[in-house]
Write a protein that holds these residues in place. Structure first.
Motif, PDB file in Angstrom:
ATOM      1  N   SER A 264      -8.120   3.164   3.719  1.00  0.00           N
ATOM      2  CA  SER A 264      -8.731   4.450   4.084  1.00  0.00           C
ATOM      3  C   SER A 264     -10.143   4.244   4.615  1.00  0.00           C
ATOM      4  O   SER A 264     -10.553   4.881   5.587  1.00  0.00           O
ATOM      5  CB  SER A 264      -8.755   5.384   2.874  1.00  0.00           C
ATOM      6  OG  SER A 264      -7.459   5.618   2.376  1.00  0.00           O
ATOM      7  N   ALA A 265     -10.893   3.341   3.971  1.00  0.00           N
ATOM      8  CA  ALA A 265     -12.265   3.046   4.418  1.00  0.00           C
ATOM      9  C   ALA A 265     -12.256   2.459   5.820  1.00  0.00           C
ATOM     10  O   ALA A 265     -13.072   2.833   6.678  1.00  0.00           O
ATOM     11  CB  ALA A 265     -12.933   2.084   3.436  1.00  0.00           C
ATOM     12  N   ALA A 266     -11.338   1.518   6.076  1.00  0.00           N
ATOM     13  CA  ALA A 266     -11.250   0.907   7.405  1.00  0.00           C
ATOM     14  C   ALA A 266     -10.913   1.947   8.467  1.00  0.00           C
ATOM     15  O   ALA A 266     -11.471   1.925   9.575  1.00  0.00           O
ATOM     16  CB  ALA A 266     -10.206  -0.204   7.394  1.00  0.00           C
TER      17      ALA A 266
ATOM     18  N   LEU B  59      -7.424  10.373   3.451  1.00  0.00           N
ATOM     19  CA  LEU B  59      -7.983  10.796   4.733  1.00  0.00           C
ATOM     20  C   LEU B  59      -7.922  12.313   4.893  1.00  0.00           C
ATOM     21  O   LEU B  59      -8.833  12.930   5.455  1.00  0.00           O
ATOM     22  CB  LEU B  59      -7.228  10.115   5.875  1.00  0.00           C
ATOM     23  CG  LEU B  59      -7.352   8.587   5.923  1.00  0.00           C
ATOM     24  CD1 LEU B  59      -6.474   8.021   7.035  1.00  0.00           C
ATOM     25  CD2 LEU B  59      -8.795   8.161   6.127  1.00  0.00           C
ATOM     26  N   GLY B  60      -6.840  12.908   4.376  1.00  0.00           N
ATOM     27  CA  GLY B  60      -6.709  14.359   4.463  1.00  0.00           C
ATOM     28  C   GLY B  60      -7.737  15.092   3.627  1.00  0.00           C
ATOM     29  O   GLY B  60      -8.123  16.218   3.951  1.00  0.00           O
ATOM     30  N   ASN B  61      -8.212  14.450   2.558  1.00  0.00           N
ATOM     31  CA  ASN B  61      -9.210  15.064   1.674  1.00  0.00           C
ATOM     32  C   ASN B  61     -10.635  14.712   2.064  1.00  0.00           C
ATOM     33  O   ASN B  61     -11.579  15.045   1.341  1.00  0.00           O
ATOM     34  CB  ASN B  61      -8.962  14.630   0.224  1.00  0.00           C
ATOM     35  CG  ASN B  61      -7.668  15.195  -0.328  1.00  0.00           C
ATOM     36  OD1 ASN B  61      -7.249  16.293   0.049  1.00  0.00           O
ATOM     37  ND2 ASN B  61      -7.027  14.457  -1.216  1.00  0.00           N
ATOM     38  N   ALA B  62     -10.794  14.013   3.201  1.00  0.00           N
ATOM     39  CA  ALA B  62     -12.142  13.631   3.640  1.00  0.00           C
ATOM     40  C   ALA B  62     -12.996  14.877   3.889  1.00  0.00           C
ATOM     41  O   ALA B  62     -12.505  15.896   4.379  1.00  0.00           O
ATOM     42  CB  ALA B  62     -12.056  12.798   4.910  1.00  0.00           C
TER      43      ALA B  62
ATOM     44  N   SER C  31     -15.101  -4.692  -4.055  1.00  0.00           N
ATOM     45  CA  SER C  31     -16.042  -3.809  -4.751  1.00  0.00           C
ATOM     46  C   SER C  31     -15.380  -3.052  -5.895  1.00  0.00           C
ATOM     47  O   SER C  31     -16.037  -2.252  -6.572  1.00  0.00           O
ATOM     48  CB  SER C  31     -16.651  -2.814  -3.761  1.00  0.00           C
ATOM     49  OG  SER C  31     -17.389  -3.484  -2.765  1.00  0.00           O
ATOM     50  N   GLY C  32     -14.080  -3.269  -6.090  1.00  0.00           N
ATOM     51  CA  GLY C  32     -13.400  -2.659  -7.219  1.00  0.00           C
ATOM     52  C   GLY C  32     -12.523  -1.473  -6.888  1.00  0.00           C
ATOM     53  O   GLY C  32     -12.012  -0.805  -7.788  1.00  0.00           O
ATOM     54  N   PHE C  33     -12.303  -1.212  -5.605  1.00  0.00           N
ATOM     55  CA  PHE C  33     -11.466  -0.088  -5.210  1.00  0.00           C
ATOM     56  C   PHE C  33     -10.045  -0.563  -4.929  1.00  0.00           C
ATOM     57  O   PHE C  33      -9.783  -1.757  -4.771  1.00  0.00           O
ATOM     58  CB  PHE C  33     -12.048   0.603  -3.962  1.00  0.00           C
ATOM     59  CG  PHE C  33     -13.380   1.255  -4.205  1.00  0.00           C
ATOM     60  CD1 PHE C  33     -13.450   2.540  -4.713  1.00  0.00           C
ATOM     61  CD2 PHE C  33     -14.556   0.574  -3.938  1.00  0.00           C
ATOM     62  CE1 PHE C  33     -14.686   3.143  -4.953  1.00  0.00           C
ATOM     63  CE2 PHE C  33     -15.795   1.166  -4.172  1.00  0.00           C
ATOM     64  CZ  PHE C  33     -15.859   2.446  -4.680  1.00  0.00           C
ATOM     65  N   SER C  34      -9.133   0.380  -4.856  1.00  0.00           N
ATOM     66  CA  SER C  34      -7.725   0.055  -4.644  1.00  0.00           C
ATOM     67  C   SER C  34      -7.479  -0.327  -3.187  1.00  0.00           C
ATOM     68  O   SER C  34      -8.278   0.007  -2.298  1.00  0.00           O
ATOM     69  CB  SER C  34      -6.860   1.263  -5.003  1.00  0.00           C
ATOM     70  OG  SER C  34      -7.075   2.322  -4.085  1.00  0.00           O
TER      71      SER C  34
ATOM     72  N   ILE D 161       0.832  -1.202   0.000  1.00  0.00           N
ATOM     73  CA  ILE D 161       0.000   0.000   0.000  1.00  0.00           C
ATOM     74  C   ILE D 161       0.866   1.251   0.000  1.00  0.00           C
ATOM     75  O   ILE D 161       1.875   1.324   0.688  1.00  0.00           O
ATOM     76  CB  ILE D 161      -0.941   0.014   1.227  1.00  0.00           C
ATOM     77  CG1 ILE D 161      -1.982  -1.102   1.095  1.00  0.00           C
ATOM     78  CG2 ILE D 161      -1.652   1.344   1.376  1.00  0.00           C
ATOM     79  CD1 ILE D 161      -2.965  -1.149   2.231  1.00  0.00           C
ATOM     80  N   ASP D 162       0.433   2.219  -0.767  1.00  0.00           N
ATOM     81  CA  ASP D 162       1.086   3.524  -0.803  1.00  0.00           C
ATOM     82  C   ASP D 162       0.542   4.356   0.362  1.00  0.00           C
ATOM     83  O   ASP D 162      -0.592   4.853   0.313  1.00  0.00           O
ATOM     84  CB  ASP D 162       0.792   4.211  -2.142  1.00  0.00           C
ATOM     85  CG  ASP D 162       1.503   5.545  -2.276  1.00  0.00           C
ATOM     86  OD1 ASP D 162       2.109   6.014  -1.285  1.00  0.00           O
ATOM     87  OD2 ASP D 162       1.446   6.136  -3.378  1.00  0.00           O
ATOM     88  N   ILE D 163       1.346   4.476   1.415  1.00  0.00           N
ATOM     89  CA  ILE D 163       0.896   5.177   2.613  1.00  0.00           C
ATOM     90  C   ILE D 163       0.544   6.630   2.303  1.00  0.00           C
ATOM     91  O   ILE D 163      -0.417   7.181   2.854  1.00  0.00           O
ATOM     92  CB  ILE D 163       1.978   5.127   3.710  1.00  0.00           C
ATOM     93  CG1 ILE D 163       2.253   3.671   4.103  1.00  0.00           C
ATOM     94  CG2 ILE D 163       1.530   5.908   4.946  1.00  0.00           C
ATOM     95  CD1 ILE D 163       1.063   2.971   4.675  1.00  0.00           C
ATOM     96  N   ASN D 164       1.316   7.238   1.421  1.00  0.00           N
ATOM     97  CA  ASN D 164       1.037   8.633   1.075  1.00  0.00           C
ATOM     98  C   ASN D 164      -0.349   8.783   0.458  1.00  0.00           C
ATOM     99  O   ASN D 164      -1.050   9.787   0.699  1.00  0.00           O
ATOM    100  CB  ASN D 164       2.100   9.157   0.105  1.00  0.00           C
ATOM    101  CG  ASN D 164       3.461   9.285   0.766  1.00  0.00           C
ATOM    102  OD1 ASN D 164       3.558   9.572   1.967  1.00  0.00           O
ATOM    103  ND2 ASN D 164       4.525   9.065   0.000  1.00  0.00           N
ATOM    104  N   ALA D 165      -0.768   7.779  -0.327  1.00  0.00           N
ATOM    105  CA  ALA D 165      -2.100   7.829  -0.928  1.00  0.00           C
ATOM    106  C   ALA D 165      -3.184   7.711   0.136  1.00  0.00           C
ATOM    107  O   ALA D 165      -4.224   8.382   0.075  1.00  0.00           O
ATOM    108  CB  ALA D 165      -2.248   6.715  -1.965  1.00  0.00           C
ATOM    109  N   VAL D 166      -2.933   6.852   1.134  1.00  0.00           N
ATOM    110  CA  VAL D 166      -3.897   6.707   2.225  1.00  0.00           C
ATOM    111  C   VAL D 166      -4.019   8.008   3.014  1.00  0.00           C
ATOM    112  O   VAL D 166      -5.126   8.464   3.335  1.00  0.00           O
ATOM    113  CB  VAL D 166      -3.480   5.553   3.161  1.00  0.00           C
ATOM    114  CG1 VAL D 166      -4.399   5.488   4.383  1.00  0.00           C
ATOM    115  CG2 VAL D 166      -3.493   4.231   2.414  1.00  0.00           C
TER     116      VAL D 166
END
Length: 318
Positions: free
Chosen positions: A283-285, A45-48, A274-277, A36-41
């Protein structure tokens, strides 16, 4: 069923459960650093959406708690208490906040002690009422999860087998529960059956318990879906309902406090299916774990206010 009763029967620190939770967390950590790309996670979360996370989710959660208080009020009234709604609501909210961090969400049983202290009920009668709520939760959630799984077959998600198993589990689970009750706790089963008979004698009360339970779980699925939408993970309502059911049953069956690890793995796998990365899955968890923290904070707030609310109620009986 009460916390007081559970202290006397506790036999150990529950190391197997803690080890399962630790193993799940270890898997998540290992997967996080290798796949997993931690920066993407962090970016997700930062864009929530702050409005959804900090305003909508807490308000919707309070609405669920309000409906659960209405259900508990109905159960107490049916079983012979003279409850007042404000103390009933506060004790329900405090117990639900505690349930987030206790195995099998048994912290909710704290309201049984409140019912004894402030509504003039015995522990046995209160525990029977709690059993009514728990059975209603299990049956309604099994039904909703199974229906959601069957509906999702159309979207080619691999949930057909799980949905069929859940449909079968509804009657089988009831038979097993009754058999175990007769074998190991005949007295508790007798109290529970008496409570069910009292509920059956008031069909409007039974219907109220069913409808409030149904609305609580449907709204919970709506809350989870809204939380995921805050980070641009958009899933259908049936998928959200299926996720709520699977995560809840995983937490209950493993009895890990707060479902640490089990909850995250279940959510991540369902989101990825469901088709997400994987980044969106983690991020969902995490966003749904943050919802648990909101519940704890709201529970603490109600606990701080509880002396004022509960003092307005004195033991009463019919």
């Amino acid at each position: 069923m009460s916390d007081a009763g559970s202290h006397g029967t506790r036999r150990g620190p529950g190391w197997p459960k803690l080890l399962i939770g630790a193993a799940c967390l270890a898997v998540i950590v290992a997967w996080t650093f290798h796949a997993i790309d931690i920066n993407a996670v962090i970016a997700n979360l930062g864009n929530a959406d702050p409005w959804i996370v900090l305003v909508e989710l807490p308000l919707l959660l309070l609405l669920v708690w309000l409906m659960r208080a209405v259900r508990w009020f109905t159960v107490l009234d049916t079983l012979g208490a003279r409850p007042r709604f404000l103390p009933t609501y506060v004790s329900t909210a405090v117990s639900l906040g505690l349930a987030v961090i206790t195995p099998m969400q048994l912290g909710e049983a704290l309201k049984v002690a409140h019912a004894k202290a402030h509504h003039g009920m015995t522990i046995a009668t209160g525990a029977s009422g709690f059993a009514i709520e728990r059975i209603a939760d299990v049956l309604v959630l099994l039904l909703l999860t199974a229906l959601a799984g069957l509906f999702m077959v159309r979207t080619d998600m691999p949930v057909t087998f799980v949905a069929v198993v859940l449909c079968v589990a509804i009657p089988v689970g009831l038979l097993v529960a009754v058999a175990l009750g007769r074998r190991f706790a005949p007295g508790a089963l007798a109290d529970a059956m008496r409570a069910f008979r009292m509920m059956a004698e008031r069909p409007y009360a039974a219907l109220s318990v069913f409808l409030t339970t149904l609305l609580c779980w449907l709204l919970t699925a709506f809350i989870w879906r809204a939380g995921l939408m805050a980070i641009d993970v958009v899933i259908s309502f049936p998928a959200a309902m299926f996720m709520v059911g699977m995560v809840t049953f995983a937490i209950v069956l493993t009895a890990i406090p707060g479902g640490a690890g089990i909850s995250e793995i279940t959510i991540m796998s369902l989101v990825v299916q469901s088709g997400f990365s994987p980044e969106q899955g983690l991020s969902a968890a995490l966003i749904l774990r943050f919802l648990s923290l909101i519940a704890i904070a709201l529970g603490i707030a109600h606990w701080l206010a509880s002396p004022y609310a509960l003092s307005s109620s004195e033991p009463r009986g019919r």
